[in-house]
Design an enzyme around this catalytic site. Structure first.
Site, PDB file in Angstrom:
ATOM      1  N   TYR A 143       0.992  -1.051  -0.147  1.00 60.56           N
ATOM      2  CA  TYR A 143      -0.318  -0.136  -0.088  1.00 60.56           C
ATOM      3  C   TYR A 143       0.842   0.907   0.454  1.00 60.56           C
ATOM      4  O   TYR A 143       2.134   1.802   0.343  1.00 60.56           O
ATOM      5  CB  TYR A 143      -0.999   0.074   0.869  1.00 60.56           C
ATOM      6  CG  TYR A 143      -2.099   1.634   1.454  1.00 60.56           C
ATOM      7  CD1 TYR A 143      -1.667   1.968   2.943  1.00 60.56           C
ATOM      8  CD2 TYR A 143      -3.484   1.559   0.367  1.00 60.56           C
ATOM      9  CE1 TYR A 143      -2.675   2.943   2.294  1.00 60.56           C
ATOM     10  CE2 TYR A 143      -3.550   2.526   0.737  1.00 60.56           C
ATOM     11  CZ  TYR A 143      -3.832   3.544   1.421  1.00 60.56           C
ATOM     12  OH  TYR A 143      -3.992   4.449   1.585  1.00 60.56           O
ATOM     13  N   ASP A 238       8.589   2.530  -0.340  1.00 63.15           N
ATOM     14  CA  ASP A 238       8.184   2.971   0.576  1.00 63.15           C
ATOM     15  C   ASP A 238       8.213   2.912   1.897  1.00 63.15           C
ATOM     16  O   ASP A 238       8.341   2.081   2.558  1.00 63.15           O
ATOM     17  CB  ASP A 238       6.405   3.375  -0.382  1.00 63.15           C
ATOM     18  CG  ASP A 238       5.809   3.668   0.839  1.00 63.15           C
ATOM     19  OD1 ASP A 238       4.499   3.300   0.687  1.00 63.15           O
ATOM     20  OD2 ASP A 238       6.420   4.037   1.929  1.00 63.15           O
ATOM     21  N   LYS A 266       4.825   9.405   8.758  1.00 65.43           N
ATOM     22  CA  LYS A 266       4.823   8.674  10.197  1.00 65.43           C
ATOM     23  C   LYS A 266       6.053   8.947  11.464  1.00 65.43           C
ATOM     24  O   LYS A 266       5.860  10.044  11.876  1.00 65.43           O
ATOM     25  CB  LYS A 266       4.863   6.929   9.833  1.00 65.43           C
ATOM     26  CG  LYS A 266       3.160   6.588   9.382  1.00 65.43           C
ATOM     27  CD  LYS A 266       3.164   4.460   9.104  1.00 65.43           C
ATOM     28  CE  LYS A 266       1.946   4.273   8.076  1.00 65.43           C
ATOM     29  NZ  LYS A 266       0.884   4.731   8.267  1.00 65.43           N
TER      30      LYS A 266
HETATM   31  P1  KE4 Z   1      -0.650   8.854   4.265  1.00 63.42           P
HETATM   32  O1  KE4 Z   1      -1.130   9.160   3.417  1.00 63.42           O
HETATM   33  O2  KE4 Z   1      -1.762   7.488   4.761  1.00 63.42           O
HETATM   34  O3  KE4 Z   1       0.125   8.895   5.696  1.00 63.42           O
HETATM   35  O4  KE4 Z   1       0.250   7.540   4.505  1.00 63.42           O
HETATM   36  C1  KE4 Z   1       0.427   7.026   3.164  1.00 63.42           C
HETATM   37  C2  KE4 Z   1       1.694   4.866   3.808  1.00 63.42           C
HETATM   38  C3  KE4 Z   1       2.163   5.075   2.145  1.00 63.42           C
HETATM   39  N1  KE4 Z   1       2.612   3.801   2.677  1.00 63.42           N
HETATM   40  C4  KE4 Z   1       3.502   2.964   3.228  1.00 63.42           C
HETATM   41  C5  KE4 Z   1       3.788   2.046   3.371  1.00 63.42           C
HETATM   42  C6  KE4 Z   1       1.765   3.397   4.567  1.00 63.42           C
HETATM   43  O5  KE4 Z   1       1.393   2.043   5.145  1.00 63.42           O
HETATM   44  C7  KE4 Z   1       1.296   3.914   4.104  1.00 63.42           C
HETATM   45  C8  KE4 Z   1       0.189   4.348   4.851  1.00 63.42           C
HETATM   46  N2  KE4 Z   1      -0.270   2.891   6.038  1.00 63.42           N
HETATM   47  C9  KE4 Z   1      -1.694   2.820   6.545  1.00 63.42           C
HETATM   48  C10 KE4 Z   1      -1.873   1.849   7.265  1.00 63.42           C
HETATM   49  N3  KE4 Z   1      -1.227   0.803   7.175  1.00 63.42           N
HETATM   50  C11 KE4 Z   1      -2.425   4.803   7.022  1.00 63.42           C
HETATM   51  C12 KE4 Z   1      -3.938   4.234   8.255  1.00 63.42           C
HETATM   52  C13 KE4 Z   1      -4.283   4.786   6.819  1.00 63.42           C
HETATM   53  O6  KE4 Z   1      -5.334   4.897   5.856  1.00 63.42           O
HETATM   54  O7  KE4 Z   1      -5.284   5.911   7.932  1.00 63.42           O
END
Ligand code: KE4
Length: 427
Positions: A143, A238, A266
């Site tokens: 993701y 990523d 994060k």
């Molecule tokens: P954000 O746009 O949510 O800050 O980051 C996207 C993203 C990109 N790459 C990786 C490896 C990620 O894990 C994420 C976001 N992770 C999710 C939970 N696994 C965020 C939680 C959510 O979407 O509310």
């Protein structure tokens, strides 16, 4: 136990889709309302009904030093008192970029943005702009945020032409995303052969955290690095989840692999909206205004978020990662002991302070295997842990996280409650 949260959930649902600001929080894979959180401190979160939880989600990773950590709070308070946003350059952004560059191999230039989605979306635009090619390769189960190019059916295997798995993603966009299988370099090679000269970049989570925690098998990342170099394709790690979490230099340090571009988020912002992308100078100089590849943002490099990020990275010294490894090993050993003592058919995967428990005999090596885990057993385990005061990710396709605030006593409490929760699943 959740009466107030139930009420708040219903009210929220009247004015927000799903009653949440992000679907991951909606408890769609488990039962009951999501607890509405009122405050968090150290390893704990307290919900609107006054329930206290040991938090193993840590706002999906950022709170590596625990919630409301003293230095981070002070830094943010001091910064916001000077103004919340200037829309102009600040010295602290340079300091933040220098700190990241100092920690991460092959990171020559950095652009600060506001979310992991923005970081990943920008990184593939840069790869496309730099190479003049349109296709990207992602991996089944990885993701990278919710931008159109990534909301592509994680097909059940390599050589799958992307197809939108969300309405609103144009077919034309989906066609530019190819899907390979994690831990399978040959699946990438076949795509590069089939679409020779069309692929701009390969993007992956160096350690999967969005299909449960899945580690790269020996040689996978190194072989991918070599393949991308040979084919002149941009390799993008990523590290939104793994960056500054699994090691001071992220997964790139653990596996000794240097990509062409990185994405961060994060932990980098210590719980504030701060993310970044960056990498080789030759590529990053193509980003506006040095180069023609456009990317911008009103709140990018926000002074409050940057202050929190600096306060976070300042504290994440090598000794902290040794402590997080010790904490993680204690949890892992405890879960192993429960499983072996009772003969429970569970497995787990941990890398440093990110981990997953799988309701299957062996830890999965890709998304297909992760999907074979028993969802009902996960749901029963999750509910018992929540009701006993342990807050875990409400989906088997997420990772758990540990913080320096998780003392031995707290880990032992988690293990005691886990033993009861496993009994509820299997006895
Ligand atoms: P954000 O746009 O949510 O800050 O980051 C996207 C993203 C990109 N790459 C990786 C490896 C990620 O894990 C994420 C976001 N992770 C999710 C939970 N696994 C965020 C939680 C959510 O979407 O509310």
């Amino acid at each position: 136990m959740f009466e107030t949260s139930q009420q708040l959930y219903e009210e929220a649902h009247e004015v927000m889709p799903g009653g949440v600001s992000s679907p991951a929080r909606a408890y769609s894979k488990v039962h009951g309302p999501p607890p509405f959180i009122e405050k968090a401190e150290g390893p704990y979160m307290i919900d609107a009904d006054g329930n206290e939880y040991i938090d193993l989600v840590l706002t999906w990773g950022p709170a590596i030093l625990g919630h409301a950590q003293e230095q981070i709070v002070e830094a943010a308070q001091e910064a916001v008192a000077k103004g919340s946003s200037f829309g102009a350059p600040t010295e602290q952004e340079t300091e933040m970029a220098e700190m990241m560059i100092d920690r991460v191999s092959g990171l020559d230039l950095v652009r600060l943005v506001n979310s992991g989605t923005e970081a990943c979306m920008s990184a593939i635009r840069v790869a496309r702009g730099y190479t003049g090619r349109d296709k990207i390769i992602k991996f089944d189960g990885c993701y990278h945020g919710h931008s159109d190019s990534f909301l592509i059916a994680a097909g059940s295997g390599a050589l799958t032409l992307g197809e939108p798995n969300s309405p609103g993603v144009p077919e034309g966009t989906a066609r530019e995303t190819l899907v390979a299988d994690y831990n399978d370099v040959e699946s990438v090679e076949r795509l590069l052969d089939e679409y020779e000269g069309e692929v701009a970049g390969v993007i992956l989570e160096p350690i999967c955290g969005n299909t449960g925690c899945i580690a790269p098998e020996d040689g996978f990342l190194q072989d991918l690095r070599e393949l991308c170099t040979d084919r002149d394709v941009v390799l993008i790690l990523d590290e939104v989840m793994t960056g500054f979490r699994v090691a001071r230099g992220g997964a790139a340090e653990i596996y000794d692999v240097t990509p062409d571009l990185y994405c961060f988020g994060k932990v980098a912002g210590g719980g504030f909206p701060l993310a970044a992308y960056g990498g080789r100078e030759e590529i990053m100089r193509e980003v506006a205004p040095d180069g023609p590849i456009y990317q911008a943002g009103t709140l990018s490099g926000n002074p409050v978020a940057v202050a929190a990020g600096i306060a976070t990275l300042e504290q994440l010294e090598p000794s902290v990662y040794d402590e997080l490894e010790r904490i993680g090993q204690r949890l892992e050993d405890g879960i192993d002991e429960i499983a072996e003592t009772h003969g429970y058919p569970i497995s787990q995967r941990r890398v440093a302070s990110m981990f997953s428990i799988f309701f299957r005999e062996n830890p999965p090596s890709d998304h297909e295997q992760a999907k074979e885990a028993d969802l009902e057993q996960f749901q029963t385990f999750f509910q018992h842990m929540l009701e006993s005061g342990v807050y875990m990710a409400p989906s088997p396709y997420e990772a758990g996280f540990l913080a320096t605030a998780h003392t031995d006593d707290i880990i032992d409490q988690v293990l005691n409650r886990a033993e009861d929760a496993f009994a509820a699943v299997f006895e």
